[in-house]
Design a protein around this motif. Structure first.
Motif, PDB file in Angstrom:
ATOM      1  N   GLU A  65      -2.545   0.646  -4.685  1.00  0.00           N
ATOM      2  CA  GLU A  65      -3.567   1.118  -3.747  1.00  0.00           C
ATOM      3  C   GLU A  65      -2.929   1.283  -2.372  1.00  0.00           C
ATOM      4  N   ILE A 105      -4.468   2.333   1.400  1.00  0.00           N
ATOM      5  CA  ILE A 105      -5.505   2.775   2.345  1.00  0.00           C
ATOM      6  C   ILE A 105      -4.860   2.693   3.732  1.00  0.00           C
ATOM      7  N   GLU A 161      -5.149   0.031   6.715  1.00  0.00           N
ATOM      8  CA  GLU A 161      -6.122  -1.006   6.346  1.00  0.00           C
ATOM      9  C   GLU A 161      -5.614  -1.962   5.266  1.00  0.00           C
ATOM     10  N   ARG A 162      -5.183  -1.369   4.141  1.00  0.00           N
ATOM     11  CA  ARG A 162      -4.782  -2.258   3.037  1.00  0.00           C
ATOM     12  C   ARG A 162      -3.880  -1.516   2.068  1.00  0.00           C
ATOM     13  N   VAL A 185      -1.713  -2.375  -1.850  1.00  0.00           N
ATOM     14  CA  VAL A 185      -1.466  -3.318  -2.939  1.00  0.00           C
ATOM     15  C   VAL A 185      -0.341  -2.767  -3.799  1.00  0.00           C
ATOM     16  N   GLN A 234      -3.263  -6.886   3.983  1.00  0.00           N
ATOM     17  CA  GLN A 234      -4.462  -6.451   4.713  1.00  0.00           C
ATOM     18  C   GLN A 234      -4.145  -6.399   6.201  1.00  0.00           C
ATOM     19  N   ARG A 277      -7.890  -4.998  12.793  1.00  0.00           N
ATOM     20  CA  ARG A 277      -7.790  -4.889  14.252  1.00  0.00           C
ATOM     21  C   ARG A 277      -8.208  -6.210  14.885  1.00  0.00           C
ATOM     22  N   MET A 302     -14.861   2.093  10.194  1.00  0.00           N
ATOM     23  CA  MET A 302     -13.983   1.459   9.202  1.00  0.00           C
ATOM     24  C   MET A 302     -14.832   0.553   8.285  1.00  0.00           C
ATOM     25  N   ARG A 313     -13.347  -4.551   4.882  1.00  0.00           N
ATOM     26  CA  ARG A 313     -12.493  -4.793   3.716  1.00  0.00           C
ATOM     27  C   ARG A 313     -12.430  -6.286   3.404  1.00  0.00           C
ATOM     28  N   ALA A 323     -10.432  -9.075   0.317  1.00  0.00           N
ATOM     29  CA  ALA A 323      -9.589  -9.254  -0.868  1.00  0.00           C
ATOM     30  C   ALA A 323      -9.592 -10.742  -1.204  1.00  0.00           C
ATOM     31  N   GLU A 380      -5.441  -2.232 -12.983  1.00  0.00           N
ATOM     32  CA  GLU A 380      -6.623  -2.122 -12.121  1.00  0.00           C
ATOM     33  C   GLU A 380      -7.838  -1.755 -12.961  1.00  0.00           C
ATOM     34  N   ARG A 406     -12.270   1.161  -6.860  1.00  0.00           N
ATOM     35  CA  ARG A 406     -11.373   0.166  -7.449  1.00  0.00           C
ATOM     36  C   ARG A 406     -11.969  -1.219  -7.201  1.00  0.00           C
ATOM     37  N   VAL A 451      -7.577  -5.574  -8.890  1.00  0.00           N
ATOM     38  CA  VAL A 451      -6.223  -5.403  -9.408  1.00  0.00           C
ATOM     39  C   VAL A 451      -5.803  -6.763  -9.959  1.00  0.00           C
ATOM     40  N   LEU A 459     -11.357  -6.709  -4.834  1.00  0.00           N
ATOM     41  CA  LEU A 459     -11.239  -5.844  -3.660  1.00  0.00           C
ATOM     42  C   LEU A 459     -12.613  -5.420  -3.167  1.00  0.00           C
TER      43      LEU A 459
END
Lengths: 149, 154
Positions: free
Chosen positions: A78, A80, A83-84, A86, A106, A109, B1, B4, B6, B91, B98, B101, B126
């Motif tokens: 992955e 992004i 941002e992230r 993997v 990851q 900000r 944004m 996010r 994980a 995944e 997604r 993973v 995720l």
């Protein structure tokens, strides 16, 4: 027949960088940037390919000067931007597999710049490496990123 | 944004089989065998199972409930020791999203005349809320399928 063994573990590292997420991201995404920090300490890279995108595959041959015994093969699962990302990678030492990792990076900000969190889920194979050494190596690389930013 | 997240977790599943480990291993290395036990619930519609069984080779299959969202499984073989060990990074996507993973390590150990299989999954959730119990249950069901498929074949 060789005695098989596995050791599973998770390494978690965090850093605060005084640069925006897009700049920290570029330390990975741009080959010229990554080549500056992508080995622990004073180790050297003797061969490296770049393919930083979802589905991309890279190799890196490296080690102490004069002994590039390690080979990492990385698959990006992955990406992004800023941002992230993997990736999974396998490491061999003199062609013998020593570990496989799933690494999640990851970027967030923060008032000071960027908060980075790296989580490496790893399986050590047949006693070829240790979690402690791997964590030391990864920490050294993240410190080197601060130097180039 | 987007916000996010994980979240990592680890779980293991074990099964024993009354057959030698080369036979259990074949349920992973042979695409016809693997397709027999590896997939979603029975009522799901499934695509063709694709398997390139070598280090760096990919595997994929898709499926879902009739009329429901498609679940996509896609993996890469990270390490293979014939009859002994397979490490796969994979995944799960639902539609275009997604969800997880994972790094899955399958170890085949001789156990008398039979085989003990130890599967360790290091998973990363995720953005989606962590759903470890669901995933464990789904994996247990897969291994029940494997036990049944091998009992039928041998």
């Amino acid at each position: 027949m060789a005695e098989r063994s596995t050791r599973h573990g998770t390494i978690e590292l965090a850093r605060l960088y005084r640069a925006p997420p897009a700049r920290v991201y570029a330390a990975w995404a741009e080959p010229a940037q990554r080549a500056k920090w992508d080995v622990p300490g004073r180790w050297v890279i003797v061969e490296q390919t770049f393919d930083f995108r979802e589905g991309g595959c890279e190799i890196k041959r490296f080690g102490p000067a004069g002994d590039p015994r390690l080979l990492a093969t990385t698959h990006y699962l992955e990406v992004i931007p800023a941002e992230r990302f993997v990736y999974g990678y396998r490491m061999t030492s003199r062609d013998v597999p020593i570990s496989v990792s799933l690494t999640t990076v990851q970027l967030a900000r923060a008032p000071e710049g960027t908060r980075l969190k790296l989580t490496e889920q790893i399986v050590m194979l047949d006693g070829g490496d240790t979690l402690e050494l791997r964590e030391e190596g990864l920490a050294s690389e993240l410190d080197k990123i601060a130097g180039i930013l | 944004m987007t916000k996010r997240s994980a979240t990592p977790a680890t779980f293991t599943v074990e099964r024993t089989f009354p057959i030698s480990r080369d036979k259990v291993f074949r349920a992973y290395s042979d695409v016809k065998m693997k397709a027999k036990w590896f997939g979603g619930p029975e009522e799901w519609e499934r695509s063709e199972h694709k398997l390139d069984f070598r280090v760096g080779g990919r595997e994929s299959s898709s499926g879902g409930p009739p009329g429901g969202p498609q679940h996509h499984y896609s993996g890469i073989h990270m390490d293979i020791v014939p009859d002994e060990r397979i490490v796969l990074a994979y995944e799960i996507k639902v539609g275009e999203t997604r969800l997880t993973v994972s790094l899955g390590t399958t170890e085949f150990k001789a156990d008398g005349k039979g085989t003990k299989l130890v599967y360790t999954e290091q998973i990363m959730f995720l953005d989606a809320p962590e759903h470890l119990e669901d995933r464990k249950k789904g994996t247990e069901a897969l291994f029940d399928n494997l036990v049944a498929a091998l009992a039928k074949a041998h």
